[in-house]
Design a protein around this motif. Structure first.
Motif, PDB file in Angstrom:
ATOM      1  N   UNK A 120      23.793  -2.257 -46.788  1.00 13.74           N
ATOM      2  CA  UNK A 120      25.131  -1.681 -46.880  1.00 13.74           C
ATOM      3  C   UNK A 120      25.920  -1.822 -45.575  1.00 13.74           C
ATOM      4  N   UNK A 121      25.242  -1.912 -44.445  1.00 11.01           N
ATOM      5  CA  UNK A 121      25.964  -2.193 -43.198  1.00 11.01           C
ATOM      6  C   UNK A 121      26.533  -3.606 -43.225  1.00 11.01           C
ATOM      7  N   UNK A 122      25.750  -4.557 -43.723  1.00 11.76           N
ATOM      8  CA  UNK A 122      26.256  -5.913 -43.865  1.00 11.76           C
ATOM      9  C   UNK A 122      27.420  -5.933 -44.848  1.00 11.76           C
ATOM     10  N   UNK A 123      27.272  -5.236 -45.965  1.00 13.48           N
ATOM     11  CA  UNK A 123      28.331  -5.187 -46.974  1.00 13.48           C
ATOM     12  C   UNK A 123      29.613  -4.589 -46.394  1.00 13.48           C
ATOM     13  N   UNK A 158      24.060  -7.579 -52.509  1.00 12.54           N
ATOM     14  CA  UNK A 158      24.038  -6.831 -53.770  1.00 12.54           C
ATOM     15  C   UNK A 158      22.956  -7.346 -54.710  1.00 12.54           C
ATOM     16  N   UNK A 159      22.711  -8.641 -54.672  1.00  9.01           N
ATOM     17  CA  UNK A 159      21.660  -9.216 -55.506  1.00  9.01           C
ATOM     18  C   UNK A 159      20.294  -8.658 -55.101  1.00  9.01           C
ATOM     19  N   UNK A 179      25.462   1.527 -55.979  1.00  9.54           N
ATOM     20  CA  UNK A 179      26.904   1.710 -55.803  1.00  9.54           C
ATOM     21  C   UNK A 179      27.583   0.415 -55.365  1.00  9.54           C
ATOM     22  N   UNK A 180      28.743   0.158 -55.936  1.00 15.12           N
ATOM     23  CA  UNK A 180      29.539  -1.004 -55.548  1.00 15.12           C
ATOM     24  C   UNK A 180      30.582  -0.565 -54.526  1.00 15.12           C
ATOM     25  N   UNK A 181      30.286  -0.825 -53.269  1.00 15.74           N
ATOM     26  CA  UNK A 181      31.208  -0.524 -52.180  1.00 15.74           C
ATOM     27  C   UNK A 181      31.989  -1.799 -51.911  1.00 15.74           C
ATOM     28  N   UNK A 182      33.261  -1.826 -52.276  1.00 16.61           N
ATOM     29  CA  UNK A 182      34.034  -3.062 -52.224  1.00 16.61           C
ATOM     30  C   UNK A 182      35.224  -2.980 -51.287  1.00 16.61           C
TER      31      UNK A 182
END
Length: 485
Positions: A120-123, A158-159, A179-182
């Protein structure tokens, strides 16, 4: 107007990543530039540096490489399967997160939290890039390249997340994914369904495919280009059991990348060669030596700077599965005479940089294309591709055209070609198989994990559930041992 929290988050993340970039072979940008915080977000130069820092963060697992880097996840995946095992004579119970002990899925434990947190940090960093690049000053082709790479990085994370924290698409597409953090904010999100997560993955990869079609990484295998996107699309479609699309995208790699020779295969997987689709060239100052497979498999035979003595092949794998196969790169174990030690992964030399780290290589896509074709009943095409791999490896040639037997032969070839390279866990999940390890096979323990066991996926980190009341926790394997579709 953007709220203060959003602006602060953006700037802090940008500053953090810029301060973490070092001058080395992988990341050559000097982080001590005169860019202001605003210029970071409003210029191609600043967002390009942020992208490089994001690559570095992912490659190094946010400084937790034994668990959450691409190489770390490969190691964890490898020992999840049947063929490799953790050396319990040396580590005892200290490394139970690499076995099926509750440390590996415990919501309060390090493994599930570190993998989740790093992804999630990368995202979040990719969201900053994606959210600002269109308005940034700069040449359009450079903007497209930066945005395409960020989208591909987000999709890959995400994958990984949706596969590690929920069962496979074919049985769980209506279940809770992640969760989709977009966007760039940190607002709590509920878990999207598995199907929704895959839809977003495909959308991001589809956009990246378009944006990166003219991007030339100048033969620098550190960066995501159209080939990496095609590779990921093939993996995603294979997992979704969309055989036609999996075959299509895998063929893009097969027709672009030749297989390495058997001499190159036996050289230790530390030297860049024609088959590497993605890999990380190491400089003397940026080498995570304990992230190298050579270290994890080393009992004194792999020239590794850290002889970890952690992972070894089972006797059954050596003596039965791989018997007489040229890819059986093992020796009698220097420390434990009744066991074996792998020489498939070796360091190049005794001084840094010890060698490079490979991430994605073309042989996997040859076998994806073969499997996807076979599952569609295209047995002639599948057999031809399978035989390409077998011929290059001087291995036994499959001749059957019976569909089910051919599929089994392809899966066996995948097991032989890719052993120790981190596909085991993900194959168990998508194929819905269990794990059987016995003392008679040379394992240290008797282990029986049924198909769709909840021990095969991770629980959501406890701190995430506490801090985000919208999150629903996965079932604990001790209370619900097997997933119910």
């Amino acid at each position: 107007m953007k709220n203060i929290r959003e602006i602060t988050t953006r700037l802090l993340l940008a500053i953090f990543v810029l301060s973490s970039v070092s001058c080395d072979k992988f990341l050559t940008e000097n982080p001590t530039s005169d860019l202001t915080d605003r210029e970071v977000l409003e210029s191609v130069t600043g967002l390009g540096i942020l992208l490089k820092g994001t690559y570095r963060m992912m490659r190094d697992g946010n400084n937790n490489p034994p668990i959450s880097s691409p190489s770390g996840i490969k190691i964890l995946s490898t020992v999840t399967g049947t063929d490799m095992m953790v050396n319990q004579e040396q580590v005892g119970n200290n490394w139970n997160f690499y076995t099926y002990n509750n440390q590996r899925y415990d919501p309060a434990g390090a493994v599930t939290s570190v993998i989740w947190g790093t992804a999630y940090k990368v995202i979040l960093n990719t969201n900053i890039i994606i959210g600002n690049i269109d308005q940034a000053a700069g040449v359009q082709s450079e903007k497209d390249a930066i945005k395409g790479q960020a989208l591909a990085l987000r999709a890959r994370n995400y994958f990984n997340l949706v596969r590690l924290y929920q069962h496979t698409y074919s049985v769980a597409k209506g279940k809770l994914g992640v969760p989709l953090q977009l966007k760039e904010d940190l607002e709590p999100k509920e878990r999207a369904t598995v199907e929704e997560v895959y839809k977003r993955i495909l959308q991001d990869l589809g956009d990246a495919e378009h944006l990166l079609k003219n991007y030339d990484r100048s033969n620098n295998r550190n960066y995501y280009n159209i080939d990496v996107v095609n590779f990921l699309l093939a993996q995603v479609y294979l997992t979704m059991e969309n055989w036609e699309q999996a075959e299509k995208y895998a063929r893009e790699i097969r027709t672009t990348y030749s297989l390495m020779s058997m001499t190159e295969y036996g050289a230790g997987f530390s030297s860049l060669n024609k088959e590497w689709v993605l890999g990380y060239e190491q400089g003397a100052q940026d080498y995570w030596w304990y992230d190298s497979p050579a270290c994890w498999f080393d009992f004194g035979q792999n020239n590794a700077p850290w002889q970890s003595e952690q992972i070894l092949p089972s006797n059954y794998f050596v003596e039965v599965v791989m018997k007489d196969d040229p890819r059986l790169l093992v020796i009698p174990n220097p420390l434990y005479p009744t066991k074996y030690a792998a020489t498939k992964f070796r360091e190049l030399k005794s001084q840094p940089p010890y060698g490079h780290l490979y991430d994605l290589r073309a042989a996997e896509m040859y076998l994806v294309e073969a499997e996807a074709a076979a599952r569609q009943g295209k047995v002639t095409e599948a057999l031809q591709v399978l035989n390409l791999v077998q011929s290059e490896r001087d291995a036994s040639i499959t001749t059957t055209t019976a569909q089910e037997m051919l599929i089994e032969a392809i899966l066996l070839e995948r097991r032989k070609e890719m052993w120790g390279e981190g596909i085991e866990w993900f194959d168990m999940l998508r194929l819905k198989t269990g794990v059987e390890k016995t003392l008679a096979q040379g394992h240290y323990q008797e282990l029986s994990i049924p198909a769709l066991s909840n021990k095969l996926i991770m629980m959501i980190p406890e701190k995430e559930v506490v801090n985000n009341r919208l999150l629903v926790q996965n079932p604990h394997p001790g209370q619900e041992p097997v997933f119910k579709p």
